[in-house]
Design an enzyme around this catalytic site. Structure first.
Site, PDB file in Angstrom:
ATOM      1  N   HIS A 122      -1.353 -23.751  15.681  1.00  0.00           N
ATOM      2  CA  HIS A 122      -1.692 -23.309  17.043  1.00  0.00           C
ATOM      3  C   HIS A 122      -3.076 -22.558  16.817  1.00  0.00           C
ATOM      4  O   HIS A 122      -3.166 -21.804  17.876  1.00  0.00           O
ATOM      5  CB  HIS A 122      -0.500 -22.362  17.565  1.00  0.00           C
ATOM      6  CG  HIS A 122       0.705 -23.183  17.410  1.00  0.00           C
ATOM      7  ND1 HIS A 122       1.047 -24.007  18.685  1.00  0.00           N
ATOM      8  CD2 HIS A 122       2.029 -22.979  16.887  1.00  0.00           C
ATOM      9  CE1 HIS A 122       2.150 -24.594  18.537  1.00  0.00           C
ATOM     10  NE2 HIS A 122       2.829 -23.826  17.464  1.00  0.00           N
ATOM     11  N   TRP A 136     -11.940  14.648   2.451  1.00  0.00           N
ATOM     12  CA  TRP A 136     -12.416  13.448   3.181  1.00  0.00           C
ATOM     13  C   TRP A 136     -13.028  13.556   4.456  1.00  0.00           C
ATOM     14  O   TRP A 136     -12.191  14.358   5.418  1.00  0.00           O
ATOM     15  CB  TRP A 136     -10.825  12.936   3.208  1.00  0.00           C
ATOM     16  CG  TRP A 136     -10.749  11.446   4.069  1.00  0.00           C
ATOM     17  CD1 TRP A 136     -10.895  11.383   5.342  1.00  0.00           C
ATOM     18  CD2 TRP A 136     -10.828  10.181   3.612  1.00  0.00           C
ATOM     19  NE1 TRP A 136     -10.737  10.066   5.824  1.00  0.00           N
ATOM     20  CE2 TRP A 136     -10.812   9.332   4.581  1.00  0.00           C
ATOM     21  CE3 TRP A 136     -10.621   9.607   2.206  1.00  0.00           C
ATOM     22  CZ2 TRP A 136     -10.564   8.002   4.396  1.00  0.00           C
ATOM     23  CZ3 TRP A 136     -10.535   8.282   2.082  1.00  0.00           C
ATOM     24  CH2 TRP A 136     -10.576   7.309   3.200  1.00  0.00           C
ATOM     25  N   ASN A 192      -7.126  21.133   5.232  1.00  0.00           N
ATOM     26  CA  ASN A 192      -6.745  19.853   5.559  1.00  0.00           C
ATOM     27  C   ASN A 192      -6.246  19.385   6.934  1.00  0.00           C
ATOM     28  O   ASN A 192      -5.405  20.206   7.524  1.00  0.00           O
ATOM     29  CB  ASN A 192      -5.744  19.207   4.455  1.00  0.00           C
ATOM     30  CG  ASN A 192      -5.280  17.744   4.733  1.00  0.00           C
ATOM     31  OD1 ASN A 192      -6.090  17.031   5.403  1.00  0.00           O
ATOM     32  ND2 ASN A 192      -4.128  17.337   4.033  1.00  0.00           N
ATOM     33  N   GLY A 193      -7.001  18.564   7.744  1.00  0.00           N
ATOM     34  CA  GLY A 193      -6.502  18.298   9.018  1.00  0.00           C
ATOM     35  C   GLY A 193      -7.786  18.468   9.926  1.00  0.00           C
ATOM     36  O   GLY A 193      -8.900  18.345   9.660  1.00  0.00           O
ATOM     37  N   LYS A 237      -4.232   7.439   0.104  1.00  0.00           N
ATOM     38  CA  LYS A 237      -3.138   7.024   0.143  1.00  0.00           C
ATOM     39  C   LYS A 237      -1.929   7.676   1.320  1.00  0.00           C
ATOM     40  O   LYS A 237      -1.090   6.678   1.485  1.00  0.00           O
ATOM     41  CB  LYS A 237      -2.310   7.876  -1.291  1.00  0.00           C
ATOM     42  CG  LYS A 237      -1.001   7.287  -1.645  1.00  0.00           C
ATOM     43  CD  LYS A 237      -0.949   5.895  -2.147  1.00  0.00           C
ATOM     44  CE  LYS A 237       0.489   5.825  -2.528  1.00  0.00           C
ATOM     45  NZ  LYS A 237       0.816   4.265  -2.483  1.00  0.00           N
ATOM     46  N   ARG A 287      -5.352  10.418  -3.505  1.00  0.00           N
ATOM     47  CA  ARG A 287      -5.209  10.519  -1.995  1.00  0.00           C
ATOM     48  C   ARG A 287      -6.518  10.207  -1.169  1.00  0.00           C
ATOM     49  O   ARG A 287      -6.703   9.669   0.004  1.00  0.00           O
ATOM     50  CB  ARG A 287      -4.834  11.925  -1.350  1.00  0.00           C
ATOM     51  CG  ARG A 287      -3.669  12.568  -1.864  1.00  0.00           C
ATOM     52  CD  ARG A 287      -3.586  13.966  -1.668  1.00  0.00           C
ATOM     53  NE  ARG A 287      -3.451  14.431  -0.246  1.00  0.00           N
ATOM     54  CZ  ARG A 287      -2.208  14.469   0.412  1.00  0.00           C
ATOM     55  NH1 ARG A 287      -1.360  14.524  -0.144  1.00  0.00           N
ATOM     56  NH2 ARG A 287      -2.392  14.939   1.775  1.00  0.00           N
ATOM     57  N   LYS A 307      -2.373  -6.725   0.542  1.00  0.00           N
ATOM     58  CA  LYS A 307      -2.676  -6.500  -0.789  1.00  0.00           C
ATOM     59  C   LYS A 307      -4.121  -7.070  -1.339  1.00  0.00           C
ATOM     60  O   LYS A 307      -5.195  -6.403  -1.855  1.00  0.00           O
ATOM     61  CB  LYS A 307      -1.587  -6.788  -2.019  1.00  0.00           C
ATOM     62  CG  LYS A 307      -0.227  -6.262  -1.863  1.00  0.00           C
ATOM     63  CD  LYS A 307      -0.380  -4.841  -2.451  1.00  0.00           C
ATOM     64  CE  LYS A 307      -0.523  -3.674  -1.230  1.00  0.00           C
ATOM     65  NZ  LYS A 307       0.633  -3.154  -0.453  1.00  0.00           N
ATOM     66  N   GLU A 330      -7.012  -5.314   1.076  1.00  0.00           N
ATOM     67  CA  GLU A 330      -7.486  -3.764   0.723  1.00  0.00           C
ATOM     68  C   GLU A 330      -7.790  -3.622  -0.726  1.00  0.00           C
ATOM     69  O   GLU A 330      -8.549  -2.672  -0.945  1.00  0.00           O
ATOM     70  CB  GLU A 330      -6.135  -2.796   0.696  1.00  0.00           C
ATOM     71  CG  GLU A 330      -4.880  -3.123   0.012  1.00  0.00           C
ATOM     72  CD  GLU A 330      -3.696  -2.068   0.304  1.00  0.00           C
ATOM     73  OE1 GLU A 330      -3.847  -1.189   0.857  1.00  0.00           O
ATOM     74  OE2 GLU A 330      -2.672  -2.467  -0.008  1.00  0.00           O
ATOM     75  N   GLU A 366       2.241  -9.339   3.500  1.00  0.00           N
ATOM     76  CA  GLU A 366       2.022  -8.130   2.537  1.00  0.00           C
ATOM     77  C   GLU A 366       1.227  -8.730   1.497  1.00  0.00           C
ATOM     78  O   GLU A 366       0.219  -7.901   0.907  1.00  0.00           O
ATOM     79  CB  GLU A 366       3.318  -7.764   1.762  1.00  0.00           C
ATOM     80  CG  GLU A 366       3.510  -6.994   0.766  1.00  0.00           C
ATOM     81  CD  GLU A 366       2.720  -5.410   1.261  1.00  0.00           C
ATOM     82  OE1 GLU A 366       2.352  -5.171   2.351  1.00  0.00           O
ATOM     83  OE2 GLU A 366       2.623  -4.942   0.126  1.00  0.00           O
ATOM     84  N   CYS A 404      -7.512  14.742   2.750  1.00  0.00           N
ATOM     85  CA  CYS A 404      -7.798  15.844   2.176  1.00  0.00           C
ATOM     86  C   CYS A 404      -6.867  16.220   1.074  1.00  0.00           C
ATOM     87  O   CYS A 404      -5.580  16.092   1.346  1.00  0.00           O
ATOM     88  CB  CYS A 404      -8.553  17.062   3.021  1.00  0.00           C
ATOM     89  SG  CYS A 404      -9.599  16.661   3.967  1.00  0.00           S
TER      90      CYS A 404
HETATM   91  C1  F6R Z   1      -1.034  -0.734   1.708  1.00  0.00           C
HETATM   92  C2  F6R Z   1      -0.494   0.796   2.025  1.00  0.00           C
HETATM   93  C3  F6R Z   1      -0.579   1.187   3.453  1.00  0.00           C
HETATM   94  C4  F6R Z   1       0.796   2.076   3.504  1.00  0.00           C
HETATM   95  C5  F6R Z   1       0.801   2.869   5.055  1.00  0.00           C
HETATM   96  C6  F6R Z   1       2.102   3.504   5.325  1.00  0.00           C
HETATM   97  O1  F6R Z   1      -1.039  -1.091   0.135  1.00  0.00           O
HETATM   98  O2  F6R Z   1      -0.216   1.457   0.937  1.00  0.00           O
HETATM   99  O3  F6R Z   1      -0.570   0.343   4.368  1.00  0.00           O
HETATM  100  O4  F6R Z   1       1.858   1.336   3.448  1.00  0.00           O
HETATM  101  O5  F6R Z   1      -0.400   3.579   5.111  1.00  0.00           O
HETATM  102  O6  F6R Z   1       2.249   4.322   4.467  1.00  0.00           O
HETATM  103  P1  F6R Z   1       3.638   5.174   3.952  1.00  0.00           P
HETATM  104  O7  F6R Z   1       4.709   4.186   3.666  1.00  0.00           O
HETATM  105  O8  F6R Z   1       3.372   6.321   3.209  1.00  0.00           O
HETATM  106  O9  F6R Z   1       4.274   5.692   5.464  1.00  0.00           O
END
Ligand code: F6R
Length: 604
Positions: A501, A74, A100-101, A599, A26, A482, A485, A478, A2
């Site tokens: 394996h 959210w 928020n929370g 985010k 976010r 990417k 997601e 990674e 949120c």
């Molecule tokens: C993937 C992504 C998430 C963040 C994770 C940690 O693209 O962005 O996996 O890496 O939520 O976020 P931070 O780095 O803000 O602790």
């Protein structure tokens, strides 16, 4: 998750809407604002986007009030609906609250109040509005009612509240981010600094357990201890991010802009972030001198960067370390943790709940905290003994790209500088670092076209597999993260040696495998036989390499053959970011706002 915004100043509603638009990154499912008009609170809220809110209520941008709060929701408690959107009001609509929370004891409070109060939503937040109303009805003043109500809550919250007839904004925070923006004759609050950058670059960070009362001229902050409000002196912090950093510029999406910013980000870290290195070096040196444990803690992409960090510490300095996914850092990891030990917490936002929780437990055991963080003033940075701000600038795209590279380069810089002090053989890597910005630039240029073309080939796939070895095993993870997601294609990363394996059973005629190369002869030979195994089972192999070593079907060639292995994760990830981006776009997905994701993950 949120997002909260509050403005006391001219044209408050329009400014709140603008800031809410910035907070869209976010992730949210509903939006709303409350505005003080002629002493009365007007609420406009709706499920869906902010654009939807504006088109439902065309008057919203014309509301000329000087106090407004806004929210992007959210959903946690209660479905996505107009009524569950915030702001939430009390029975008499004299109080409006955004939150928020999550409130853990909301059922208990709701039951207690429901005989006298009319509940109109399914949210946990609504108890806050009614509880404040209850206190006002019993004769408490606004501040006392607010503080007393908030003090009854158990759970996590950032709350902003306004009362009919009063040009004041009331704030409270517990374990959810909240900042106060300091303006000229006006003041603000928001969930993060990014939302307010077009209004100010002066910020006060609200700590857990603090309350604030903001007017257009004053900002007062207190702690509530033993039934009394104790004033807290707060510092005003300058944030050197500019509002233009929060616009897409010439790019179609933030994600693409952020991928292309990576040359500058690397340059900035190598030049400017050096000022944070002293503290990092001294805490690392001290830990190593005492033979303390070093544990990297992070989530998601930052966890992958931390895996690289662990490899680097080991290969450059010969010092063993551990790496833990923050949410898996449990009492078992904590056993034996002591004051001699160091936790390296890595986070773009510095607000990830799992990371903050793990750091709290480690601190309780006496461990020191060194954090690598992007967002200035974030909770993690304030909870740490030493902070290395990697200053990649605001990252708006939900998928982390430039901050991953920033984390890697920060480790490379810190650990090579440390190696110079300890006398470890780090010069081959240190010498390559100044060339990194131009290597990243040419990698962006050379891999952009091929990534775009390849996205057409893979867009129909159900599954794509990524593999690497050694320091590039995290690159495979990674790349897969990417891809899954933002394109929603199932993607998995494996250590290349682990294929035989089990995962090899997933390979059939035409399956795409993406193999991350190496400049290390031993690893190259092993990868060569892995690629042959894959091809023998009909897999189409795409390799990311510095030369033409692997017998792949399609090759993405980046950087140079002689580049040290330790530096390769920085460049090898770039074509994978671009491939994920173009695949998502080709499939009509919005890479900046992938479904179900936020985010900044402030829930556990
Ligand atoms: C993937 C992504 C998430 C963040 C994770 C940690 O693209 O962005 O996996 O890496 O939520 O976020 P931070 O780095 O803000 O602790």
């Amino acid at each position: 998750m949120c997002g909260i915004v509050g403005i006391i100043g001219k044209d408050a509603a329009r400014k709140v809407i603008n800031s809410l638009k910035i907070l869209e990154y976010r992730g949210y499912d509903s939006a709303g604002i409350a505005v003080m008009l002629n002493g009365r609170i007007e609420v406009r809220k709706a499920a869906g986007t902010i654009e939807n809110l504006i088109s439902r209520y065309p008057d919203i941008l014309e509301m000329r009030g000087e106090l407004s709060i806004g929210h992007t929701r959210w959903a946690t408690h209660g479905k996505v609906s107009d009524s569950n959107a915030h702001p939430i009001t009390d029975c008499s609509r004299r109080i409006a609250v955004v939150h928020n929370g999550t409130i853990d004891n909301y059922m208990e409070i709701r039951e207690r109040l429901s005989a006298k109060h009319e509940f109109r939503t399914e949210t946990d937040t609504e108890v806050i509005a009614h509880l404040i109303e209850e206190k006002l009805n019993r004769g408490l003043g606004r501040l006392e009612a607010f503080v007393s109500a908030i003090s009854e809550l158990r759970g996590e919250y950032a709350v902003a509240c306004m009362f009919e007839g009063a040009n004041e904004l009331y704030l409270a925070r517990n374990r959810i981010p909240l900042v106060i923006g300091v303006g000229e004759g006006e003041n603000y609050c928001a969930s993060d600094v990014i939302a307010l950058l077009n209004l100010t670059n002066k910020f006060i960070y609200v700590n857990d357990g603090e309350f604030a009362l903001i007017t257009s001229k004053n900002i007062d902050v207190w702690r509530f201890e033993e039934g009394r409000l104790i004033p807290v002196e707060k510092r005003i912090n300058l944030v050197d991010w500019s509002p233009s950093m929060t616009s897409k510029g010439k790019y179609e999406h933030f994600m693409l802009k952020e991928i292309f910013e990576q040359e500058d980000v690397v340059k900035r870290i190598l030049m400017e972030s050096r000022r944070y290195i002293k503290g990092a070096l001294s805490i690392l040196e001290e830990t190593m001198k005492n033979g303390g444990r070093i544990i990297f803690l992070a989530a998601g992409t930052s966890y992958h960067a931390s895996m690289v960090g662990k490899y680097l510490l080991n290969s450059l300095l010969g010092y063993p370390s551990e790496v833990s996914i923050a949410s898996e850092f449990t009492r078992w990891n904590l056993r034996g943790l002591s004051e001699d030990d160091l936790v390296i917490a890595v986070s773009q936002s510095g607000e990830t709940a799992d990371v903050l929780m793990a750091v709290k437990s480690a601190k309780e055991k006496g461990a020191k905290i060194l954090s690598f963080v992007n967002v200035p003033g974030s909770t993690l940075s304030r909870e740490s003994d030493e902070v290395f701000f990697f200053s990649a600038g605001p990252e708006i795209g939900v998928a982390a790209t430039k901050t991953y590279v920033a984390e890697l380069v920060s480790f490379l810089l810190t650990f090579t500088e440390l190696g110079k002090i300890t006398g470890d053989p780090v010069y081959h890597v240190a010498e390559a670092l100044p060339r990194l910005p131009s290597i990243v630039a040419s990698c962006l240029e050379s891999s952009n076209r091929i990534a775009k073309a390849l996205s057409e080939a893979i867009k129909g796939e159900n599954s794509i597999f990524f593999m690497g070895r050694g320091i590039n095993y995290p690159t495979a993870l990674e790349g897969a993260l990417k891809m899954k997601e933002i394109s929603y294609i199932h993607a998995e990363g494996f250590p290349a040696g682990e294929y035989k394996h089990g995962p090899l059973a997933l390979i059939s005629e035409g399956t795409y495998s993406i193999v991350i190369g190496s400049n290390d002869q031993e690893i190259r030979d092993l990868l060569l036989s892995n690629v042959n195994e894959l091809k023998a089972r009909g897999s189409k192999v795409i390799s990311v390499e510095t030369d033409e070593h692997l017998p792949s079907d399609i090759r993405i060639k980046v950087a140079e053959n002689g580049l040290p292995e330790e530096v390769l994760p920085v460049v090898f990830v770039i074509p994978l970011q671009l491939l994920a981006y173009y695949t998502a776009v080709t499939l009509g997905r919005n890479p900046d706002k992938p479904r179900n994701l936020a985010k900044s993950v402030t829930v556990k």
